[in-house]
Design a protein around this motif. Sequence first.
Motif, PDB file in Angstrom:
ATOM      1  N   ILE A 172     -32.597  44.974 -45.051  1.00 30.57           N
ATOM      2  CA  ILE A 172     -32.187  46.148 -44.500  1.00 30.57           C
ATOM      3  C   ILE A 172     -32.930  47.275 -44.524  1.00 30.57           C
ATOM      4  CG2 ILE A 172     -30.035  47.417 -44.161  1.00 30.57           C
ATOM      5  CD1 ILE A 172     -28.332  45.068 -45.367  1.00 30.57           C
ATOM      6  N   ALA A 173     -33.405  47.612 -45.817  1.00 36.40           N
ATOM      7  CA  ALA A 173     -34.229  48.883 -46.333  1.00 36.40           C
ATOM      8  C   ALA A 173     -35.547  48.995 -45.352  1.00 36.40           C
ATOM      9  CB  ALA A 173     -34.595  48.839 -47.749  1.00 36.40           C
ATOM     10  N   TRP A 174     -36.132  47.914 -45.090  1.00 36.61           N
ATOM     11  CA  TRP A 174     -37.329  47.608 -44.351  1.00 36.61           C
ATOM     12  C   TRP A 174     -36.915  48.006 -42.751  1.00 36.61           C
ATOM     13  CZ3 TRP A 174     -39.036  41.985 -45.559  1.00 36.61           C
ATOM     14  CH2 TRP A 174     -39.580  41.987 -46.939  1.00 36.61           C
ATOM     15  N   ALA A 175     -35.864  47.622 -42.431  1.00 37.26           N
ATOM     16  CA  ALA A 175     -35.348  47.962 -41.087  1.00 37.26           C
ATOM     17  C   ALA A 175     -35.025  49.386 -40.857  1.00 37.26           C
ATOM     18  CB  ALA A 175     -34.365  47.113 -40.621  1.00 37.26           C
ATOM     19  N   LEU A 176     -34.348  49.871 -41.745  1.00 39.68           N
ATOM     20  CA  LEU A 176     -34.005  51.390 -41.831  1.00 39.68           C
ATOM     21  C   LEU A 176     -35.337  52.266 -41.774  1.00 39.68           C
ATOM     22  CD1 LEU A 176     -31.944  53.552 -42.029  1.00 39.68           C
ATOM     23  CD2 LEU A 176     -32.266  53.301 -44.794  1.00 39.68           C
ATOM     24  N   ARG A 177     -36.343  51.914 -42.485  1.00 42.11           N
ATOM     25  CA  ARG A 177     -37.494  52.597 -42.538  1.00 42.11           C
ATOM     26  C   ARG A 177     -37.955  52.434 -41.155  1.00 42.11           C
ATOM     27  NH1 ARG A 177     -41.282  54.501 -46.310  1.00 42.11           N
ATOM     28  NH2 ARG A 177     -42.208  56.209 -45.276  1.00 42.11           N
ATOM     29  N   TYR A 178     -38.325  51.300 -40.563  1.00 37.11           N
ATOM     30  CA  TYR A 178     -38.877  50.972 -39.218  1.00 37.11           C
ATOM     31  C   TYR A 178     -38.235  51.641 -38.066  1.00 37.11           C
ATOM     32  CZ  TYR A 178     -42.857  48.268 -40.473  1.00 37.11           C
ATOM     33  OH  TYR A 178     -44.207  47.705 -40.774  1.00 37.11           O
ATOM     34  N   THR A 179     -36.788  52.031 -38.321  1.00 39.18           N
ATOM     35  CA  THR A 179     -36.290  52.648 -37.296  1.00 39.18           C
ATOM     36  C   THR A 179     -36.978  53.994 -37.135  1.00 39.18           C
ATOM     37  OG1 THR A 179     -34.011  51.529 -38.023  1.00 39.18           O
ATOM     38  CG2 THR A 179     -33.985  53.281 -36.532  1.00 39.18           C
ATOM     39  N   PHE A 180     -37.196  54.609 -38.175  1.00 40.52           N
ATOM     40  CA  PHE A 180     -37.855  56.030 -37.895  1.00 40.52           C
ATOM     41  C   PHE A 180     -39.449  55.922 -37.589  1.00 40.52           C
ATOM     42  CE2 PHE A 180     -34.037  56.685 -40.806  1.00 40.52           C
ATOM     43  CZ  PHE A 180     -33.544  57.797 -40.211  1.00 40.52           C
ATOM     44  N   PHE A 181     -39.783  54.553 -38.215  1.00 43.37           N
ATOM     45  CA  PHE A 181     -41.376  54.486 -37.924  1.00 43.37           C
ATOM     46  C   PHE A 181     -41.559  54.272 -36.439  1.00 43.37           C
ATOM     47  CE2 PHE A 181     -42.462  52.406 -42.171  1.00 43.37           C
ATOM     48  CZ  PHE A 181     -42.785  53.600 -42.511  1.00 43.37           C
ATOM     49  N   SER A 182     -40.655  53.850 -35.785  1.00 42.47           N
ATOM     50  CA  SER A 182     -40.485  53.444 -34.182  1.00 42.47           C
ATOM     51  C   SER A 182     -40.761  54.732 -33.297  1.00 42.47           C
ATOM     52  CB  SER A 182     -39.306  52.532 -33.711  1.00 42.47           C
ATOM     53  OG  SER A 182     -38.997  51.489 -34.430  1.00 42.47           O
ATOM     54  N   VAL A 183     -40.196  55.990 -33.662  1.00 43.00           N
ATOM     55  CA  VAL A 183     -40.273  56.988 -32.964  1.00 43.00           C
ATOM     56  C   VAL A 183     -41.745  57.471 -32.672  1.00 43.00           C
ATOM     57  CG1 VAL A 183     -39.598  59.469 -33.200  1.00 43.00           C
ATOM     58  CG2 VAL A 183     -37.947  57.899 -34.055  1.00 43.00           C
ATOM     59  N   ASN A 184     -42.679  57.488 -33.655  1.00 38.41           N
ATOM     60  CA  ASN A 184     -43.977  57.833 -33.313  1.00 38.41           C
ATOM     61  C   ASN A 184     -44.971  56.595 -33.604  1.00 38.41           C
ATOM     62  OD1 ASN A 184     -43.895  57.479 -36.049  1.00 38.41           O
ATOM     63  ND2 ASN A 184     -44.873  59.330 -36.671  1.00 38.41           N
ATOM     64  N   GLU A 185     -44.354  55.410 -33.619  1.00 36.50           N
ATOM     65  CA  GLU A 185     -45.255  54.221 -33.674  1.00 36.50           C
ATOM     66  C   GLU A 185     -46.038  54.193 -34.746  1.00 36.50           C
ATOM     67  OE1 GLU A 185     -47.109  53.595 -29.892  1.00 36.50           O
ATOM     68  OE2 GLU A 185     -44.946  53.622 -28.817  1.00 36.50           O
ATOM     69  N   ALA A 186     -45.734  54.488 -36.238  1.00 38.96           N
ATOM     70  CA  ALA A 186     -46.406  54.880 -37.452  1.00 38.96           C
ATOM     71  C   ALA A 186     -47.468  53.824 -37.577  1.00 38.96           C
ATOM     72  CB  ALA A 186     -45.390  55.256 -38.454  1.00 38.96           C
ATOM     73  N   TRP A 187     -47.294  52.594 -37.192  1.00 41.44           N
ATOM     74  CA  TRP A 187     -48.056  51.441 -37.618  1.00 41.44           C
ATOM     75  C   TRP A 187     -49.156  51.347 -36.834  1.00 41.44           C
ATOM     76  CZ3 TRP A 187     -42.812  50.792 -35.653  1.00 41.44           C
ATOM     77  CH2 TRP A 187     -42.745  50.843 -34.501  1.00 41.44           C
ATOM     78  N   GLY A 188     -49.481  52.134 -35.841  1.00 39.25           N
ATOM     79  CA  GLY A 188     -50.854  52.348 -35.341  1.00 39.25           C
ATOM     80  C   GLY A 188     -51.278  51.095 -34.196  1.00 39.25           C
ATOM     81  N   ASP A 189     -52.339  50.876 -34.494  1.00 42.49           N
ATOM     82  CA  ASP A 189     -53.092  49.691 -33.713  1.00 42.49           C
ATOM     83  C   ASP A 189     -53.014  48.363 -34.434  1.00 42.49           C
ATOM     84  OD1 ASP A 189     -53.761  51.516 -31.546  1.00 42.49           O
ATOM     85  OD2 ASP A 189     -55.709  51.772 -32.535  1.00 42.49           O
ATOM     86  N   ASP A 190     -52.380  48.430 -35.603  1.00 43.20           N
ATOM     87  CA  ASP A 190     -52.766  47.141 -36.432  1.00 43.20           C
ATOM     88  C   ASP A 190     -51.304  47.015 -37.166  1.00 43.20           C
ATOM     89  OD1 ASP A 190     -53.131  44.886 -37.627  1.00 43.20           O
ATOM     90  OD2 ASP A 190     -54.892  45.431 -38.523  1.00 43.20           O
ATOM     91  N   PRO A 191     -50.399  46.597 -36.532  1.00 47.74           N
ATOM     92  CA  PRO A 191     -48.831  46.305 -37.268  1.00 47.74           C
ATOM     93  C   PRO A 191     -48.856  45.634 -38.383  1.00 47.74           C
ATOM     94  CG  PRO A 191     -48.564  46.231 -34.595  1.00 47.74           C
ATOM     95  CD  PRO A 191     -50.143  46.292 -35.025  1.00 47.74           C
ATOM     96  N   GLU A 192     -49.762  44.334 -38.404  1.00 49.24           N
ATOM     97  CA  GLU A 192     -49.648  43.526 -39.479  1.00 49.24           C
ATOM     98  C   GLU A 192     -50.281  44.034 -40.651  1.00 49.24           C
ATOM     99  OE1 GLU A 192     -50.742  38.973 -40.539  1.00 49.24           O
ATOM    100  OE2 GLU A 192     -51.302  39.977 -38.712  1.00 49.24           O
ATOM    101  N   THR A 193     -51.436  44.739 -40.467  1.00 52.60           N
ATOM    102  CA  THR A 193     -51.904  45.225 -41.836  1.00 52.60           C
ATOM    103  C   THR A 193     -51.192  46.352 -42.340  1.00 52.60           C
ATOM    104  OG1 THR A 193     -54.245  44.846 -41.191  1.00 52.60           O
ATOM    105  CG2 THR A 193     -53.999  46.749 -42.603  1.00 52.60           C
ATOM    106  N   PHE A 194     -50.481  47.179 -41.345  1.00 49.25           N
ATOM    107  CA  PHE A 194     -49.613  48.418 -41.701  1.00 49.25           C
ATOM    108  C   PHE A 194     -48.496  47.631 -42.444  1.00 49.25           C
ATOM    109  CE2 PHE A 194     -45.835  50.902 -40.994  1.00 49.25           C
ATOM    110  CZ  PHE A 194     -46.340  52.217 -41.344  1.00 49.25           C
ATOM    111  N   PHE A 195     -47.818  46.871 -42.046  1.00 50.37           N
ATOM    112  CA  PHE A 195     -46.686  46.255 -42.666  1.00 50.37           C
ATOM    113  C   PHE A 195     -46.978  45.610 -44.066  1.00 50.37           C
ATOM    114  CE2 PHE A 195     -43.762  42.240 -43.362  1.00 50.37           C
ATOM    115  CZ  PHE A 195     -42.698  43.207 -43.794  1.00 50.37           C
ATOM    116  N   MET A 196     -47.974  44.913 -44.119  1.00 43.55           N
ATOM    117  CA  MET A 196     -48.265  44.020 -45.307  1.00 43.55           C
ATOM    118  C   MET A 196     -49.232  44.771 -46.693  1.00 43.55           C
ATOM    119  SD  MET A 196     -47.253  41.028 -45.018  1.00 43.55           S
ATOM    120  CE  MET A 196     -48.195  40.049 -46.357  1.00 43.55           C
ATOM    121  N   LYS A 197     -49.891  45.644 -45.933  1.00 46.66           N
ATOM    122  CA  LYS A 197     -50.683  46.704 -46.795  1.00 46.66           C
ATOM    123  C   LYS A 197     -50.299  48.162 -47.107  1.00 46.66           C
ATOM    124  CE  LYS A 197     -53.521  43.085 -47.375  1.00 46.66           C
ATOM    125  NZ  LYS A 197     -53.511  42.311 -48.645  1.00 46.66           N
ATOM    126  N   ASP A 198     -50.098  48.738 -45.701  1.00 43.05           N
ATOM    127  CA  ASP A 198     -49.756  50.051 -46.182  1.00 43.05           C
ATOM    128  C   ASP A 198     -48.269  50.400 -46.545  1.00 43.05           C
ATOM    129  OD1 ASP A 198     -52.213  50.685 -45.243  1.00 43.05           O
ATOM    130  OD2 ASP A 198     -51.810  50.811 -42.995  1.00 43.05           O
TER     131      ASP A 198
END
Length: 521
Positions: free
Chosen positions: A113-139
Amino acid sequence: MSADATSEGAKRGAFSSRKVFIFAAIGSAVGLGNIWRFPYVAYENGGGAFLIPYLVALFCAGLPFLYLDYALGHRFRGSAPLSFARLSRPAEAVGWWQVGVCFMIATYYAAVIAWALRYTFFSVNEAWGDDPETFFMKDFLQTGDVTVDLTLVTGVLIPMAIVWLAVIVVMVVGVEKGIGLTSVVAIPVLVVAFLALVIRSLFLPGAIDGLEAFFTPDWSTLTHGGVWAAAFGQIFFSLSIGFGIMITYASYVDRDTDMTGSGTVVGLANSSFELLAGIGVFAALGFMAQSQGVEVGEVVEGGVGLAFITFPTIISEATGGALIGVLFFASLVVAGITSLVSVLEVVVSAIRDKFDLSRGAAAAVVSIPAALLSLAFFSTASGLYVLDILDYFINQFGILLVALVSMVVVAWSLRALPELADHMNRRGSIKLRLWWRLLVGGLVPIALAYLVFDSFRTVVETPYGGYPTWMIAIFGWGAAAVVMVAGYVLAPTPWRPGTSLDGPDETADEAPVDHTEGVAR
């Protein structure tokens, strides 16, 4: 029911109406698994053809088991341990086993749930950039080697603390004003938000391709036993049956409530939402496949990968992706919160039944240790790995195994099905006749036994997820064993003074009793 009885029930914190109970039960059933598990399971097991074993599992196993949970809680007016103790004193350990399962689930469910809460705000400016997998796992999660790394990840720690703070407030407020009100507000919000997501997804280029992939039936799969096992497994996981939630909720309901009719509404609502989720997810996956020039099957994924890697990719490629992202992740948050509250209530209710604690004290005793364990293990760099192992083993050898044991105990050891059926038939619009006893005493235990055996065989042959043996031993087998042993350790402890282990009088004009409130003060 009299005004005095209604006042007494409200003071004790019971659900004020059938409507509130139904919303709370739907809130428990509709969780993260509806959104990210069902679409993937359906696609992998025959697409449109999967709906046949799925509906068979719903009507022949899911709803009958749901009626059994309702019957236990509504007849014996207690938490899972107290209801089992009133049925038969030695059976109390099964109820505590269910409590242990719920406590364990709560610790890691909050993390997602905490991950989803953070990603709700990440969605606004697409904070994960061009590589969502690297962003999620590493960043974001800062995962490294597969080991236990207790380095705290601030980006996870803060939203998880927020989730726990909100949940603790709901638990302290109580059954009606906390759980009931949360569900009555949250479920309509969830449905509206997800409908908006589905409508937006349907207008994406390639959406029809995704829906064709989802609904096109592969009839040959109906001859595969694994497909039927997958359908039964999905129903058991999805309906929140067999591990104390529905027993607890049913104990808060007025004696005159139509429980079988209510259960049918809950089951159909849950399955309808799963189908809606499948439509929305596969419409979006169809768009992703078209934009990448590949087949839909090449982008299909379930679980964490679907939510935090695949969907961010869709959001980045779609016009108006920010809106899709906010709706999707906000839906995960709302669905997760209502389910987490129901899981914790099983533990709080049992503690209040067993010991002489106020509502606030019991909520604190349960929620604060759960929150601390959750923050300590799942806001760390190794949180994802621990969560993955724990989730699999608690689901397979916690939920399914205790559900199987409880059903065998009630149906065969105690032979209590006729008594429970009589209770439900007094007010139920759907009468539990011989068909129900045959299903609950025969088909459902056989299906559960097959699922547990198949999971055990699979894990023995191939260590789950390729994780190190020591991690599987501690966070997998160890966790599953701890919740089982805890049940048999807690069962012999004495009940609070004044607790009757005799079932309540069926003929009494009884107010709805919230056993989490204990003896009226």
